[in-house]
Design a protein around this motif. Sequence first.
Motif, mmCIF file in Angstrom:
data_model
loop_
_atom_site.group_PDB
_atom_site.id
_atom_site.type_symbol
_atom_site.label_atom_id
_atom_site.label_comp_id
_atom_site.label_asym_id
_atom_site.label_seq_id
_atom_site.Cartn_x
_atom_site.Cartn_y
_atom_site.Cartn_z
ATOM 1 N N THR A 63 40.379 28.804 87.161
ATOM 2 C CA THR A 63 40.839 27.445 86.925
ATOM 3 C C THR A 63 39.825 26.490 87.523
ATOM 4 N N PHE A 285 47.116 24.258 94.903
ATOM 5 C CA PHE A 285 47.141 25.141 93.735
ATOM 6 C C PHE A 285 47.893 26.428 94.065
ATOM 7 N N LEU A 290 50.354 29.209 91.055
ATOM 8 C CA LEU A 290 49.519 29.441 89.879
ATOM 9 C C LEU A 290 48.452 30.484 90.184
ATOM 10 N N LYS A 291 47.984 31.139 89.153
ATOM 11 C CA LYS A 291 46.925 32.128 89.277
ATOM 12 C C LYS A 291 45.652 31.586 88.634
ATOM 13 N N THR A 294 44.983 30.217 84.834
ATOM 14 C CA THR A 294 46.175 29.690 84.178
ATOM 15 C C THR A 294 46.677 28.480 84.945
ATOM 16 N N SER A 506 50.483 16.724 87.889
ATOM 17 C CA SER A 506 51.564 17.559 87.371
ATOM 18 C C SER A 506 52.553 16.661 86.638
#
Length: 669
Positions: A63, A285, A290-291, A294, A506
């Motif tokens: 990301t 993050f 989240l990974k 993604t 977000s």
Amino acid sequence: MLPFLHKLRDRWRRFPTWLRRLGGACTILLLIGLVPLGIVWQHYASRASTYDMEALTRGQNETLIVDVRGELIGSASEIEREPVTLQNVPQHLILAVIATEDARFYSHPGFDLVGLTRAAVANFTSKGIRQGGSTITQQLARNAFGLQGRTYERKLTEIFLAMRIEREHTKDQILTHYLNRIYLGHGCSGVGAAARCYFGKDVRDITLIESATLAGIIKAPVAFSPITQPKLARQKRDLTLKRMVEIGAITEAEAAVAIDQPVVVRYDKTRVRTGYMLAAARAEFQRMGLKPGTPPTMSMTPRLDWQHRLDDMMRQHLDALAPKDKNGLQGVVIVLDNRTGAILAMQGGRDFTTSPFNRALEGIRPPGTALLPLVYAAALTLEPDVTDAPMIDGPLDNKQAMIGGLVGTLGEWGADGEPVTYTGGTITPMQALLEGRTAATVRLGYQVGLDPLRAALSRCSFTTPLRTEAAFTLGQSHAHLMELARAFTAIANEGRPCAQPHLLLSSSSARSDEVFTPAAASHVRNTMISGMTRPEYRKPLVEHKLAKKSIAGYGGITYDRTDAWFIGSDRVLTCLVWIGHDKDIPIGPKATAATVALPLWAAVFEMVTAGQPKGWDAKASSPKLLAVPLRALPVEDEVRVPAIPPASTVVLGNDPYRAAEATAAPVVP
């Protein structure tokens, strides 16, 4: 077929008997040797088949974090990655990597027999594993599947995995994976991140010399870093250029011209200069669950160009304040959107490289008199009728506040202008706020009630406890800097603080509950707007074209001058500046908010508002005194402080601790 076999048998019989026996023995030995070889082959081939080939791209899914305008800042993981396609990699970089790492890359099946033989001889003579003879495909296998150690077991597994990779992927795919995975030092994985780190440019724009430099450091990027070891990096670069000549990638003349040039590093300090911001974004993050990969891209709320300028502003300001300060004077800047809580700019200290502790998010310091606007907003929320009520304006027994001790007279330290003098009469709470009066503030706290006032302030979501003594009204309780900045957004936002501060954009932005009544917030805000016309504030505001703007600002300092603050807002954003040390060390004997914090605040506010803040419609009129001053009492040591009778029986602030006889006593501070 039979005639052919008969002829073969006849020819065999023509050889001497001893030769036929030797040949037969060799054939038997070969057949015997093929059996264990087949077993070994089957074993490692089966082992290689158990590995998941998706690992080749798993580490490359990253990301990327960009600023609000789409400019790349860094990656969400600790290792910097900037995935590239082979089409975007210059041909001279590809040839440089092949020349230095695997000259027969396009012709071998995954392993290079010549290289393995050379390595085997070297290992045999050194009685240990010193060379590996690894191809690019083998290096990719080792990196992607985490093969560790210097053993023959690991080496054989690596070879069979390399052969499998070659069967299932094209050479260009293998090379792309390799160029995106190799570690190149300074936290950079892949040539994309390394090109930006070392040369400050996109990989597609790097030159032959820069390509040879990157290829030259692959084997030991830390030891050969062009940043810390420029001489060794140049040697490795020159060796790469010579190897490129050997494989026909460049001419001897091109190599000679390149070798004559120095290694020029344009170290991109973006990762360092936005270190506080990027480290905080990475932590956020992870908290979001989240990974990497993604989503592939996430936008941050700050602007990268603002962060670069902010870094310079902070260094220059602190150097000007204390050029020889060995105690490490620090500073913090926080800019919040008044409604969404988006962190528009943030600086967590003087220098991330030497002090990565982010004071903006993790720092806890006493706000001192910078807390007064929140105290008055809470008081007016609890008792709106005290807005214009008269209050005693005179000295106060320190037993009421317990600042720095239990005895003496509570001194006045909050104002930035001339030495404070008491009127000897009465003033309104808004006048007390305007001038940062400490004694009047403590009296107001007792009038409203310390417990209700403490509870009202706690609604601002401070996670650190407020002191039980009245000293909390003067900011003697520690607070997180980010929480303090958020609380001040309620003054600008009709009593509602912004949503939870955040760096990553977000879709969720929950609305906060009201902590102050709109009327209380308005009264305090108008007073802060009036306060911006104070003479001691004029110079930095004029310099940064803010003097004629309707901005609500307030400066404060702790009684021992360890912390200086300035906090100001327009309709859209709130900016907090803190200057001080990590320990309780005075900034200077004459430090004030106006001289220490305001100049940096004004520079930052001009930047984030482009010099055109969205202020309120009109400046508020200055609160007026309700009584003509009877006399002025300078706050100095060794002064007998006479009792000051209230102007009327309805005056707020009767002092239950006032001594029957005023005696000479030390002033605090």
